[in-house]
Design an enzyme around this catalytic site. Structure first.
Site, PDB file in Angstrom:
ATOM      1  N   TYR A 162       0.846  -1.263  -0.125  1.00 26.19           N
ATOM      2  CA  TYR A 162       0.026   0.117  -0.040  1.00 26.19           C
ATOM      3  C   TYR A 162       0.838   1.396  -0.113  1.00 26.19           C
ATOM      4  O   TYR A 162       1.884   1.438   0.669  1.00 26.19           O
ATOM      5  CB  TYR A 162      -0.850   0.059   1.105  1.00 26.19           C
ATOM      6  CG  TYR A 162      -1.806  -1.304   1.129  1.00 26.19           C
ATOM      7  CD1 TYR A 162      -2.477  -1.479   0.076  1.00 26.19           C
ATOM      8  CD2 TYR A 162      -2.061  -1.972   2.207  1.00 26.19           C
ATOM      9  CE1 TYR A 162      -3.431  -2.757   0.239  1.00 26.19           C
ATOM     10  CE2 TYR A 162      -2.799  -3.052   2.414  1.00 26.19           C
ATOM     11  CZ  TYR A 162      -3.506  -3.453   1.202  1.00 26.19           C
ATOM     12  OH  TYR A 162      -4.312  -4.400   1.166  1.00 26.19           O
ATOM     13  N   HIS A 212      -6.036   2.712  -0.591  1.00 25.82           N
ATOM     14  CA  HIS A 212      -5.723   2.578   0.882  1.00 25.82           C
ATOM     15  C   HIS A 212      -5.983   3.841   1.532  1.00 25.82           C
ATOM     16  O   HIS A 212      -5.054   4.073   2.491  1.00 25.82           O
ATOM     17  CB  HIS A 212      -4.768   1.525   1.374  1.00 25.82           C
ATOM     18  CG  HIS A 212      -5.134   0.298   2.204  1.00 25.82           C
ATOM     19  ND1 HIS A 212      -4.781   0.373   3.641  1.00 25.82           N
ATOM     20  CD2 HIS A 212      -5.643  -0.728   1.904  1.00 25.82           C
ATOM     21  CE1 HIS A 212      -5.306  -0.415   4.157  1.00 25.82           C
ATOM     22  NE2 HIS A 212      -5.588  -1.370   3.175  1.00 25.82           N
TER      23      HIS A 212
HETATM   24 MG    MG Z   1      -8.902  -2.625   0.874  1.00 25.28          MG
END
Ligand code: MG
Length: 405
Positions: A162, A212
Site C-alpha cells: 500500500y 488505501h
Molecule cells: Mg482495501
C-alpha cells in the site's frame, strides 16, 4: 418450548503468520438448549482482539443467554441499542459473531443453507478477485499472469504494498520507525505500471487497485483521472472515511469506477454515498458492520440505487466470515465481486466446509446454515498467545508525520 441460547464461546486463534505480524481470528460459537445444535460466526477485529473477546464474554453473553435463537433480528437490534452508545468497532464485531452464528443455527434448524433463508440463489457461484503484486512493474505483470493462469479474470494489483515502496525516499534526521511512503512517487510509479500491464495484457483481464486512503483528496482526483484509460474494474478506498464529501468532486471529474466501505461502522457512513450514486460498489467488512442482518439491510438499500456489493475479504476475515460473505453473494441480486485471500491448506483442515474457489469462482457446499464448522482440537493448537504491536498502521510521510494507513 423455544430453543434458546445456552452459552457463547469465544475462540481466539492465530493460524496465519505474515512477514510483519500474526493474524488473530475471533470465532464465536453459540451453543443452544438443543443438544448438538450450535452455530459459529466471525467477530474478527485482528488489531484489538482482546477487547472484542471481553465485549462478548463480559457484556453480550449475559445479555443473550436464555433468549430464543429464532429471533435473530430482535437480538441484533437489541444488542446494538442495549449499550446505548453504538455503531463502533469492537462492539460491532462482537455483535457480528453472535449474529452470524444465529443465522448458522437457523439454517441448521430449517435444513437450508443461509442463502436459501435470505431468498435463494441469484447465481451459481461468486466471481472473485485475488491479489497480485511485486516491487517492480515486471514483477507485477508476472504476478497478474500467475493469477490469470489460476483462473482469475479479476486481479487486484499493488506495487510495493500500500502506498508503494519508494525507490528514492529522503527522510528527515532522527526519523521514527514506520511504513514510510512518498505519495507523489506512488502515483507516478503506479500509473506507469498499470499502463505497462495494459500494453502487455490487453483489456480482457479486469484490474483493480486499492489506494488505501493514502492520498490527499486532490491527489486522488488527479490519480483517478490518470488511471481512467487503464479501465480499472474499480478503484478502492480512494478517500479516507473522514474525506467522503470529496467523492462528489471525484465523481464529477472522472469515470473510474469506485468502491468504498471496509472501514465503515455506522450506516450513516455509506448511506449518502449510495443514495447520491457516488460509488459503484459498497464493500463493508461484514463483521465490522454487525453481521449478516445489517449486511442484508444494506444490500436491499443499495439495490434500489443500482450499487453493487464487493464485501471485504482479506486474510483478517476468518474462514467463517468468508463463508458468510459467500452466502450474501449468492443471494444478493446486486452482487458485484468478492475479494478472496486464498487460505492455506491448514485453514481448510481447521474449518471443514470453507468455500472453495475454482477457476475464479467461489462455490458454496450447500449444507444447512453457513456450511462451515470448526475443528476445535486443531484450532486449539494455534491459540492467540502472542501480543504484538501493529506496525503496518504506523504509516508515515517523508517528513515523519503520520498518514492514514
Ligand atoms: Mg482495501
Amino acid at each position: 418450548m423455544p430453543i434458546t441460547i445456552k452459552d457463547v464461546k469465544t475462540i481466539l486463534i492465530q493460524p496465519l503468520e505474515s512477514d510483519y505480524q500474526p493474524t488473530t481470528h475471533i470465532i464465536v460459537k453459540v451453543i443452544t438448549s438443543e443438544p448438538g445444535l450450535y452455530g459459529i460466526g466471525c467477530a474478527t477485529f485482528t488489531q484489538r482482539f482482546h477487547a472484542v473477546k471481553t465485549a462478548i464474554d463480559e457484556h453480550l453473553t449475559p445479555l443473550v443467554i436464555g433468549r430464543d435463537v429464532s429471533r435473530i433480528e430482535d437480538i441484533f437490534q437489541m444488542s446494538m441499542v442495549n449499550s446505548y452508545w453504538r455503531n463502533g468497532p469492537v462492539l460491532n464485531n462482537a455483535i457480528s459473531g453472535i449474529d452470524q452464528a444465529l443465522w448458522d443455527i437457523k439454517g441448521k434448524m430449517a435444513g437450508m443453507p443461509v442463502y436459501d433463508l435470505l431468498g435463494g440463489k441469484c447465481r451459481e457461484a461468486a466471481a472473485c478477485y485475488s491479489h497480485a503484486g511485486g516491487d517492480t512493474k515486471e514483477a507485477c505483470l508476472e504476478s497478474v499472469q500467475e493469477k490469470m493462469a489460476a483462473g482469475y479474470s479479476h486481479v487486484r494489483v499493488q506495487m510495493g504494498g500500500y502506498g508503494g515502496k519508494a525507490e528514492v525516499l529522503k527522510k528527515t534526521e532522527n526519523a521514527q520507525d514506520g511504513a514510510y511512503y512518498n505519495p507523489k512517487e506512488y502515483m507516478r510509479r503506479h500509473v506507469e505500471m498499470f499502463h505497462y500491464l495494459r500494453e502487455n495484457l490487453g483489456f480482457e483481464v479486469e484490474l483493480l487497485h486499492d489506494i488505501h486512503e493514502r492520498l490527499s483528496p486532490i491527489d486522488t482526483i488527479n490519480y483517478a483521472k490518470d488511471l481512467e484509460d487503464v479501465k480499472l474494474f474499480f478503484l478502492e478506498d480512494a478517500l479516507a472515511p473522514e474525506d467522503i464529501a470529496w467523492f462528489r468532486q471525484l465523481r464529477n471529474q472522472c469515470a473510474t469506477p469506485l468502491s468504498m466501505g471496509e472501514l465503515f461502522n455506522n450506516p450513516l457512513e455509506w448511506r449518502t454515498l449510495v443514495q447520491e450514486r457516488l460509488i459503484d460498489f459498497m464493500r463493508m467488512h461484514v463483521s465490522q458492520m454487525g453481521g449478516i442482518s445489517p449486511a442484508r439491510h444494506a444490500v436491499s438499500f443499495a439495490q434500489a440505487y443500482n450499487v453493487r456489493t464487493a464485501w471485504h475479504g482479506p486474510p483478517d476475515t476468518s474462514a467463517v466470515g468468508h463463508a458468510a460473505n459467500l452466502h450474501l453473494d449468492l443471494w444478493a441480486p446486486n452482487f458485484g465481486i468478492q475479494e478472496w485471500c486464498e487460505f492455506p491448506e491448514l485453514i481448510y483442515e481447521m474449518f471443514p466446509g470453507l468455500p472453495e474457489v475454482r477457476d475464479g469462482y467461489m462455490y458454496a457446499n450447500d449444507k444447512p446454515g453457513l456450511g462451515i464448522d470448526i475443528n476445535e482440537e486443531l484450532a486449539a493448537k494455534y491459540p492467540a498467545e502472542k501480543n504484538y504491536e501493529i506496525k503496518w498502521t504506523q504509516t508515515r510521510l517523508p517528513d515523519g508525520s503520520l498518514a492514514r494507513p
